[in-house]
Design an enzyme around this catalytic site. Structure first.
Site, mmCIF file in Angstrom:
data_model
loop_
_atom_site.group_PDB
_atom_site.id
_atom_site.type_symbol
_atom_site.label_atom_id
_atom_site.label_comp_id
_atom_site.label_asym_id
_atom_site.label_seq_id
_atom_site.Cartn_x
_atom_site.Cartn_y
_atom_site.Cartn_z
ATOM 1 N N SER A 1 0.799 -1.139 -0.103
ATOM 2 C CA SER A 1 -0.021 -0.038 -0.105
ATOM 3 C C SER A 1 0.751 1.108 -0.069
ATOM 4 O O SER A 1 2.146 1.169 0.666
ATOM 5 C CB SER A 1 -0.994 -0.061 1.142
ATOM 6 O OG SER A 1 -1.582 1.566 1.684
ATOM 7 N N TYR B 1 -1.384 -0.311 10.414
ATOM 8 C CA TYR B 1 -1.532 -0.920 9.056
ATOM 9 C C TYR B 1 -0.279 -0.404 8.177
ATOM 10 O O TYR B 1 0.266 -1.017 7.247
ATOM 11 C CB TYR B 1 -2.868 -0.262 8.480
ATOM 12 C CG TYR B 1 -3.075 -0.777 6.877
ATOM 13 C CD1 TYR B 1 -3.441 -1.698 6.568
ATOM 14 C CD2 TYR B 1 -2.744 0.494 5.985
ATOM 15 C CE1 TYR B 1 -3.769 -2.089 5.259
ATOM 16 C CE2 TYR B 1 -2.742 0.101 4.730
ATOM 17 C CZ TYR B 1 -3.629 -1.173 4.456
ATOM 18 O OH TYR B 1 -3.764 -1.172 2.999
HETATM 19 P P1 NAP Z 1 -11.188 -6.224 0.659
HETATM 20 O O1 NAP Z 1 -12.225 -5.775 -0.215
HETATM 21 O O2 NAP Z 1 -11.750 -5.932 2.129
HETATM 22 O O3 NAP Z 1 -11.072 -7.872 0.467
HETATM 23 C C1 NAP Z 1 -10.244 -8.595 1.598
HETATM 24 C C2 NAP Z 1 -10.138 -10.001 0.954
HETATM 25 O O4 NAP Z 1 -9.034 -10.374 1.874
HETATM 26 C C3 NAP Z 1 -11.265 -10.758 1.123
HETATM 27 O O5 NAP Z 1 -11.412 -11.612 0.259
HETATM 28 C C4 NAP Z 1 -11.231 -11.571 2.315
HETATM 29 O O6 NAP Z 1 -11.701 -12.633 2.243
HETATM 30 C C5 NAP Z 1 -9.714 -11.686 2.575
HETATM 31 N N1 NAP Z 1 -8.946 -11.917 3.902
HETATM 32 C C6 NAP Z 1 -9.175 -10.816 4.834
HETATM 33 N N2 NAP Z 1 -8.673 -11.418 5.893
HETATM 34 C C7 NAP Z 1 -8.096 -12.680 5.243
HETATM 35 C C8 NAP Z 1 -7.417 -13.751 6.111
HETATM 36 N N3 NAP Z 1 -6.940 -13.451 7.549
HETATM 37 N N4 NAP Z 1 -6.780 -14.820 5.464
HETATM 38 C C9 NAP Z 1 -7.274 -15.014 4.184
HETATM 39 N N5 NAP Z 1 -8.147 -13.992 3.464
HETATM 40 C C10 NAP Z 1 -8.440 -13.126 4.277
HETATM 41 O O7 NAP Z 1 -9.807 -5.822 0.528
HETATM 42 P P2 NAP Z 1 -9.176 -5.115 -0.701
HETATM 43 O O8 NAP Z 1 -9.400 -3.440 -0.688
HETATM 44 O O9 NAP Z 1 -9.301 -5.898 -2.009
HETATM 45 O O10 NAP Z 1 -7.668 -5.202 -0.381
HETATM 46 C C11 NAP Z 1 -6.799 -6.165 -0.806
HETATM 47 C C12 NAP Z 1 -5.268 -6.005 -0.490
HETATM 48 O O11 NAP Z 1 -5.130 -4.497 -1.128
HETATM 49 C C13 NAP Z 1 -5.095 -5.643 0.945
HETATM 50 O O12 NAP Z 1 -3.792 -6.250 1.301
HETATM 51 C C14 NAP Z 1 -5.259 -4.089 1.362
HETATM 52 O O13 NAP Z 1 -4.379 -3.912 2.306
HETATM 53 C C15 NAP Z 1 -4.509 -3.817 0.064
HETATM 54 N N6 NAP Z 1 -4.812 -2.322 -0.251
HETATM 55 C C16 NAP Z 1 -6.225 -2.028 -0.481
HETATM 56 C C17 NAP Z 1 -6.274 -0.738 -0.809
HETATM 57 C C18 NAP Z 1 -7.796 0.118 -0.910
HETATM 58 O O14 NAP Z 1 -7.855 1.020 -0.931
HETATM 59 N N7 NAP Z 1 -8.629 -1.033 -1.056
HETATM 60 C C19 NAP Z 1 -5.056 0.241 -0.806
HETATM 61 C C20 NAP Z 1 -3.952 -0.209 -0.580
HETATM 62 C C21 NAP Z 1 -3.783 -1.528 -0.266
HETATM 63 P P3 NAP Z 1 -13.374 -12.950 2.900
HETATM 64 O O15 NAP Z 1 -14.124 -12.544 1.756
HETATM 65 O O16 NAP Z 1 -13.414 -14.329 3.360
HETATM 66 O O17 NAP Z 1 -13.670 -12.067 4.157
#
Ligand code: NAP
Length: 248
Positions: A143, A157
């Site tokens: 991130s 985070y």
């Molecule tokens: P999201 O929409 O909340 O989706 C999270 C995903 O991770 C879901 O598939 C969830 O599974 C899974 N998950 C959560 N905890 C887990 C665990 N302990 N073991 C296995 N799977 C787990 O998140 P996202 O925004 O797509 O984020 C994905 C990645 O991008 C993360 O690492 C986040 O830090 C990074 N990121 C996101 C943003 C943003 O603005 N969205 C920005 C920077 C970085 P379930 O469906 O089963 O809950």
């Protein structure tokens, strides 16, 4: 060339988009999830509809035995891995460090750091040509918080993603001679459900307007960079930290 890929946290958000884009290339995808089985099954169907193959693999990335099982399940379904996306991650409600309890910080580091390191370790063991693997690509989803610091919201985070950046730089140098490239994408404000889990469902939409590109990004836009790093088109790219943040 068709590839076998495991994506952690692929039931929703960025991981889901990456899985579907991989499917559109005809690749086979292990779709990891931890609690939302219905979403994982929907992603599997979407990958198949896009032209790929997929299997849902349950497991919490903070659990070592679950990680090994999810790698095993993917390889049992499709054969040896060519790529892994270390994507599963969590946030927590905005708070200053002085007000965080240990349970919150511990969970953040268990999932985002320990989970990422153990998944990377498992990827190293299975992809390395020195260990019988076919070589390949590991993509860490970090991130831009790692360089912004998350002040007032989530320095825990941000630090967890700083660890992921360091992991990327070190592991790329360990594994380069063994046929494995290691890179990170660093998303900015991306419109997914992660912000609701941090208590601010519209966070990306609201703050996105202040970025140079004037909007939040989409999961599909991040997925493009992930799949490029998995693909042979990025064959000379390793130890890179690629910001996908609209210039933020
Ligand atoms: P999201 O929409 O909340 O989706 C999270 C995903 O991770 C879901 O598939 C969830 O599974 C899974 N998950 C959560 N905890 C887990 C665990 N302990 N073991 C296995 N799977 C787990 O998140 P996202 O925004 O797509 O984020 C994905 C990645 O991008 C993360 O690492 C986040 O830090 C990074 N990121 C996101 C943003 C943003 O603005 N969205 C920005 C920077 C970085 P379930 O469906 O089963 O809950």
């Amino acid at each position: 060339m068709s590839k076998v890929i495991l994506i952690t946290g692929a039931s929703r958000g960025i991981g889901r988009s990456a899985a579907i884009l991989a499917g559109a290339r005809g690749w086979s995808v292990g779709v990891n999830y931890t609690s939302n089985r219905a979403a994982a099954q929907e992603t599997v169907a979407a990958v198949q509809a896009a032209g790929g193959a997929a299997v849902a693999v349950h497991g919490d990335v903070s659990d070592e035995s679950a990680i090994i099982a999810m790698f095993d399940s993917t390889e049992q379904a499709f054969g040896k891995l060519d790529g892994v996306v270390n994507n599963a991650g969590i946030v927590a409600p905005g708070s200053r460090l002085a007000d965080m309890d240990v349970a919150r910080v511990k969970r953040m580091f268990d999932v985002n750091v320990l989970g990422a390191y153990l998944c990377a370790r498992e990827a190293a063991r299975r992809l390395s040509t020195a260990r019988g693997g076919r070589g390949g690509s590991l993509v860490n989803v970090s991130s831009i918080a790692s360089r912004l610091g998350g002040a007032g919201e989530y320095v825990d985070y941000a630090g967890s993603k700083g660890a992921m950046d360091s992991l990327t730089l070190g592991l790329a140098r360990e594994l380069g001679p063994e046929g494995v490239r290691v890179n990170a994408v660093r998303p900015g404000l991306i419109d997914t459900e992660i912000h609701a889990s941090g208590g601010k469902p519209d966070r990306a939409q609201v703050l996105g307007t202040s970025t140079p590109l004037g909007r939040a990004g989409t999961a599909d836009e991040v997925a493009e960079s992930i799949v490029w790093l998995l693909s042979d088109a990025s064959s000379y790219v390793t130890a890179a930290l690629l910001d996908v943040s609209g210039g933020r």
